[in-house]
Design an enzyme around this catalytic site. Structure first.
Site, PDB file in Angstrom:
ATOM      1  N   LYS A 123       0.861  -1.188   0.000  1.00  0.00           N
ATOM      2  CA  LYS A 123       0.000   0.000   0.000  1.00  0.00           C
ATOM      3  C   LYS A 123       0.890   1.228   0.000  1.00  0.00           C
ATOM      4  O   LYS A 123       1.750   1.390   0.872  1.00  0.00           O
ATOM      5  CB  LYS A 123      -0.908  -0.010   1.220  1.00  0.00           C
ATOM      6  CG  LYS A 123      -1.756   1.249   1.314  1.00  0.00           C
ATOM      7  CD  LYS A 123      -2.789   1.146   2.402  1.00  0.00           C
ATOM      8  CE  LYS A 123      -3.571   2.429   2.520  1.00  0.00           C
ATOM      9  NZ  LYS A 123      -4.635   2.326   3.525  1.00  0.00           N
TER      10      LYS A 123
ATOM     11  N   LYS B 147      -2.261  -1.432  -3.857  1.00  0.00           N
ATOM     12  CA  LYS B 147      -3.120  -0.256  -3.791  1.00  0.00           C
ATOM     13  C   LYS B 147      -2.295   1.000  -3.906  1.00  0.00           C
ATOM     14  O   LYS B 147      -1.264   1.081  -3.231  1.00  0.00           O
ATOM     15  CB  LYS B 147      -3.848  -0.293  -2.440  1.00  0.00           C
ATOM     16  CG  LYS B 147      -4.832   0.817  -2.231  1.00  0.00           C
ATOM     17  CD  LYS B 147      -5.409   0.708  -0.851  1.00  0.00           C
ATOM     18  CE  LYS B 147      -6.220   1.953  -0.594  1.00  0.00           C
ATOM     19  NZ  LYS B 147      -6.555   2.079   0.794  1.00  0.00           N
TER      20      LYS B 147
HETATM   21  C1  PBG Z   1      -7.084   3.684   5.610  1.00  0.00           C
HETATM   22  C2  PBG Z   1      -7.576   3.421   4.237  1.00  0.00           C
HETATM   23  C3  PBG Z   1      -7.447   4.320   3.178  1.00  0.00           C
HETATM   24  C4  PBG Z   1      -8.082   3.742   2.090  1.00  0.00           C
HETATM   25  C5  PBG Z   1      -8.568   2.492   2.493  1.00  0.00           C
HETATM   26  N1  PBG Z   1      -8.231   2.306   3.839  1.00  0.00           N
HETATM   27  C6  PBG Z   1      -6.885   5.675   3.143  1.00  0.00           C
HETATM   28  C7  PBG Z   1      -5.574   5.932   3.726  1.00  0.00           C
HETATM   29  O1  PBG Z   1      -4.713   5.059   3.833  1.00  0.00           O
HETATM   30  O2  PBG Z   1      -5.378   7.080   4.104  1.00  0.00           O
HETATM   31  C8  PBG Z   1      -8.184   4.384   0.747  1.00  0.00           C
HETATM   32  C9  PBG Z   1      -9.260   3.918  -0.159  1.00  0.00           C
HETATM   33  C10 PBG Z   1      -9.574   4.819  -1.277  1.00  0.00           C
HETATM   34  O3  PBG Z   1      -8.924   5.864  -1.520  1.00  0.00           O
HETATM   35  O4  PBG Z   1     -10.532   4.497  -1.995  1.00  0.00           O
HETATM   36  N2  PBG Z   1      -6.712   2.647   6.398  1.00  0.00           N
END
Ligand code: PBG
Length: 334
Positions: free
Chosen positions: A201, A256
């Protein structure tokens, strides 16, 4: 590789007719590949639009049950739940994240009662629950403490499993959390609960609209997440992250964001051949939606193409805010 020579070989021969194109097609997108992320909040009969994500709503659980009826009718196999937590329940230690009577556990058990065959994926992360919007416990310098955070993630994952979640999905990027979560789940006889690890991520700016939706943007302020999420410049590190999560017991790994990181997805799939998901994130949705609204791109075709490309890159399934639209389009095509 045997390539052939023109004019004996003419690649356009295979593209001339629809039937031949269908026969030689290498990748297909199906409704069964789609996972719908949903934002859920407390209350009744609430459906609040997310300004930066046209067509997406934060809904109370009664509204969510309605949505799930549609999802099931469309043939979508699973949803991913994200909570919107009110400010008074947020704190430095994210206590609400593992409250067995909290929003997520209640919604999970309600959903599993009503729709036993719909897969329910829960987000294991503290950012909706912390007053500062970070995914962990911070020290006096604002650094996110790894092992202290993992202790809370364990409780959160267990709480979700006890409520009946099919898949727990840690999205926080703490080191060692997959092994720790596997261990606590197994200790409590939840050895059949799957772990979907957000293994690679990235610290991406394409999460902006999501942070608006769950209300962590205002808590986060100017704070970034680059001390735990990955540098968009790195590939080898992503492979290492994935390898470690597999060793710790991840059943499925995720890359992601989606399309801008398709090279990572492809590398992960080729190297590890284990179930790999992609997340077409909020910013990707917002970009496409804006272009559709302006009339710059054709909506239906671009939705399906964007998802097909993630499949081609190696995704077994895709979390996408377009899941319902895509399912409708795919069902029409049959
Ligand atoms: C946070 C989380 C995020 C997303 C999913 N879980 C945002 C972040 O890490 O700040 C992002 C999902 C999206 O942008 O559609 N744990």
């Amino acid at each position: 590789m045997i390539v052939g020579h023109f004019p004996e070989s003419r690649l356009r021969r295979l593209r001339r007719t629809k039937f031949a194109r269908d026969l030689v097609q290498e990748t297909a997108l199906s409704v069964k590949d789609l996972i719908y992320p949903v934002f859920v909040l407390e209350g009744k009969n609430i459906s609040a639009p997310v300004a930066s994500m046209p067509g997406i709503f934060r809904g109370s659980s009664d509204k969510l049950l309605h949505t799930c009826e549609e999802l099931v009718a469309l043939g979508i196999p699973a949803i991913a739940l994200f909570p919107v937590i009110s400010d008074e329940k947020k704190g430095l230690y994210a206590h609400e994240a593992y409250n067995p009577d909290g929003l997520i556990p209640r919604v999970v058990s309600e959903l599993k009662n009503r729709f036993p065959d719909l897969g329910v994926i829960t987000d294991v992360a503290l950012d909706p629950y912390t007053s500062h919007g970070q995914d962990g416990i911070v020290d006096e310098n604002g650094y996110i403490l790894n092992d202290e955070t993992t202790e809370i993630l364990k409780k959160q994952a267990l709480c979700h499993a006890e409520a009946g979640a099919d898949i727990v999905a840690p999205s926080d990027m703490m080191d060692g959390r997959i092994g720790a979560i596997r261990e606590i789940l197994d200790k409590h006889s939840h050895h059949l609960v799957l772990i979907l690890s957000y293994a690679a991520k990235y610290a991406s700016h394409f999460y902006g609209p999501f942070r608006d939706a769950v209300g962590s943007a205002k808590s986060l302020g100017k704070g970034g997440k680059e001390t735990y999420q990955m540098d968009p410049a790195n590939v080898a590190e992503a492979l290492r992250e994935v390898a470690m999560d597999i060793e710790e017991g991840a059943d499925i790994v995720m890359v992601k964001p989606g399309i801008f990181y398709a090279d990572i997805l492809s590398r992960v799939k080729q190297q590890f051949s284990l179930p790999t998901f992609a997340y077409q994130v909020s910013g990707e949705y917002a970009m496409l939606k804006s272009a559709f609204k302006a009339g710059f791109l054709s909506e239906d075709a671009c939705i399906l193409e964007s998802l097909l490309c993630l499949k081609r890159a190696g995704a077994n399934a895709i979390l996408t805010y377009f899941a319902m639209d895509a399912a409708r389009l795919l069902n029409q095509k049959k």
